[in-house]
Design an enzyme around this catalytic site. Sequence first.
Site, PDB file in Angstrom:
ATOM      1  N   HIS A 153      -1.537  -7.813   1.228  1.00 43.32           N
ATOM      2  CA  HIS A 153      -2.381  -7.763   0.109  1.00 43.32           C
ATOM      3  C   HIS A 153      -1.711  -8.491  -0.784  1.00 43.32           C
ATOM      4  O   HIS A 153      -0.465  -8.934  -0.786  1.00 43.32           O
ATOM      5  CB  HIS A 153      -2.492  -6.467  -0.465  1.00 43.32           C
ATOM      6  CG  HIS A 153      -1.344  -5.701  -1.014  1.00 43.32           C
ATOM      7  ND1 HIS A 153      -0.547  -5.391  -0.165  1.00 43.32           N
ATOM      8  CD2 HIS A 153      -0.632  -5.767  -2.438  1.00 43.32           C
ATOM      9  CE1 HIS A 153       0.411  -4.780  -1.053  1.00 43.32           C
ATOM     10  NE2 HIS A 153       0.182  -5.103  -2.278  1.00 43.32           N
ATOM     11  N   ASP A 155      -1.280  -8.548  -5.142  1.00 41.15           N
ATOM     12  CA  ASP A 155      -1.499  -7.654  -6.364  1.00 41.15           C
ATOM     13  C   ASP A 155      -2.524  -8.259  -7.181  1.00 41.15           C
ATOM     14  O   ASP A 155      -2.400  -9.502  -7.543  1.00 41.15           O
ATOM     15  CB  ASP A 155      -0.110  -7.488  -6.955  1.00 41.15           C
ATOM     16  CG  ASP A 155       1.121  -6.677  -6.069  1.00 41.15           C
ATOM     17  OD1 ASP A 155       0.465  -5.996  -5.144  1.00 41.15           O
ATOM     18  OD2 ASP A 155       2.213  -6.489  -6.480  1.00 41.15           O
ATOM     19  N   HIS A 215       1.723 -10.087   0.785  1.00 40.25           N
ATOM     20  CA  HIS A 215       2.996  -9.160   1.050  1.00 40.25           C
ATOM     21  C   HIS A 215       2.455  -7.879   1.551  1.00 40.25           C
ATOM     22  O   HIS A 215       1.368  -7.539   1.637  1.00 40.25           O
ATOM     23  CB  HIS A 215       3.904  -9.056  -0.177  1.00 40.25           C
ATOM     24  CG  HIS A 215       3.266  -8.323  -1.659  1.00 40.25           C
ATOM     25  ND1 HIS A 215       2.380  -9.224  -2.070  1.00 40.25           N
ATOM     26  CD2 HIS A 215       3.344  -6.958  -1.666  1.00 40.25           C
ATOM     27  CE1 HIS A 215       1.897  -8.211  -2.972  1.00 40.25           C
ATOM     28  NE2 HIS A 215       2.657  -7.001  -2.903  1.00 40.25           N
ATOM     29  N   ARG A 225      11.571   5.347   3.468  1.00 42.26           N
ATOM     30  CA  ARG A 225      11.656   4.413   2.447  1.00 42.26           C
ATOM     31  C   ARG A 225      10.742   4.762   1.291  1.00 42.26           C
ATOM     32  O   ARG A 225       9.793   5.163   1.395  1.00 42.26           O
ATOM     33  CB  ARG A 225      11.236   3.098   2.939  1.00 42.26           C
ATOM     34  CG  ARG A 225      11.391   1.890   2.181  1.00 42.26           C
ATOM     35  CD  ARG A 225      11.234   0.641   2.621  1.00 42.26           C
ATOM     36  NE  ARG A 225      11.380  -0.442   1.670  1.00 42.26           N
ATOM     37  CZ  ARG A 225      10.168  -1.053   0.973  1.00 42.26           C
ATOM     38  NH1 ARG A 225       8.914  -0.510   1.155  1.00 42.26           N
ATOM     39  NH2 ARG A 225      10.416  -1.825  -0.138  1.00 42.26           N
TER      40      ARG A 225
HETATM   41  O1  LIG Z   1       6.701  -0.815  -0.971  1.00 39.59           O
HETATM   42  C1  LIG Z   1       6.840  -2.083  -1.507  1.00 39.59           C
HETATM   43  O2  LIG Z   1       8.023  -2.456  -1.386  1.00 39.59           O
HETATM   44  C2  LIG Z   1       5.766  -2.772  -1.569  1.00 39.59           C
HETATM   45  C3  LIG Z   1       4.779  -2.296  -2.718  1.00 39.59           C
HETATM   46  C4  LIG Z   1       3.711  -2.917  -2.915  1.00 39.59           C
HETATM   47  O3  LIG Z   1       3.322  -3.963  -2.600  1.00 39.59           O
HETATM   48  C5  LIG Z   1       2.691  -2.438  -3.951  1.00 39.59           C
HETATM   49  O4  LIG Z   1       2.705  -1.120  -4.365  1.00 39.59           O
HETATM   50  O5  LIG Z   1       1.745  -3.146  -4.386  1.00 39.59           O
HETATM   51 FE   LIG Z   2       1.833  -5.124  -3.599  1.00 39.64          FE
END
Ligand SMILES: O=C(O)CCC(=O)C(=O)O
Ligand SMILES: [Fe+2]
Length: 285
Positions: A153, A155, A215, A225
């Site tokens: 996606h 942001d 990403h 994680r």
């Molecule tokens: O967990 C991650 O490192 C990415 C989180 C992410 O891309 C988001 O919350 O929009």
């Molecule tokens: Fe994100």
Amino acid sequence: MFQATNHGVPQNLVDDMESTVRSLFSLPPQQKLKAARLPDGISGYGFHRISAFCEKLMWSESFTIVGSPLQHFCQLWPQDHTKFCCVTEEYEKEMKRLAARLMWLMLGSLGISKEDIKWAGPRGEFEDASAALQLNSYPACPDPDRTMGLAQHTDSNLLSIIHQSAKASGLQVFREGKDEGRGWLMVPPVPGAFVINVGDFIHILSNGLYQTPLHRAVVNRSQHRVSVAYLYGPPENAQVSPLSKLLGPSCPPLYAPVTWNEYLGTKAKLNNKALQSLRLNAPLN
Ligand SMILES: O=C(O)CCC(=O)C(=O)O
Ligand SMILES: [Fe+2]
């Protein structure tokens, strides 16, 4: 996307926030479900909304906090929510300060000043910015190739400040290009650093000079994680369009004006094609 060090946020606060996140996700499922996100709500416990757009099985859970965490944290920890609330509120305060600073560092380098953005407010502190804290949990997965932590996606917001736990990597960014370097790159956790991600709204404001990268998060076989993303957007009803200072006869505006609320609606329907749907001029290549 870049990593920021020397950001001024105390490391013990970041560590306490990570412990809060780990405590939250290690609660029994029936306890977490007491703070479940309602179908039409934004805050609370649940799956990532973009799960619906990915064909792989999502191996993650999330918790979204908008404003005060008090109501939800009372549901999770009826006895001892106070310390978790204090940490989260302090973390949100530090993130808000850092986000405004990053905005001016990024826009300032394009020659943009406080008078150029009305919705930045009289002191340029973005008081009315919309913000949410997104806590992400990716448990260890016995078959990581068949699952995805978070589907690819961009942001939607202006920018995200991401703390990823040093204990496991998983965040990947898509590198564009035509050579063999094109593809998914792991973004390694750097101790003490935040990952700063450019969102769709900085892409629009800067008329594409800052690009919003695709990403995703992958999962692994042995480590649980966690990450904490501070999602920072424009005020709900502010019209955002490419900044006029960046436009000229040879630089026409590439995106139509849009508000945060309108764009979230478009994103819910079109997902990764939402930004393209605002495009005014065809791309050159
Ligand atoms: O967990 C991650 O490192 C990415 C989180 C992410 O891309 C988001 O919350 O929009
Ligand atoms: Fe994100």
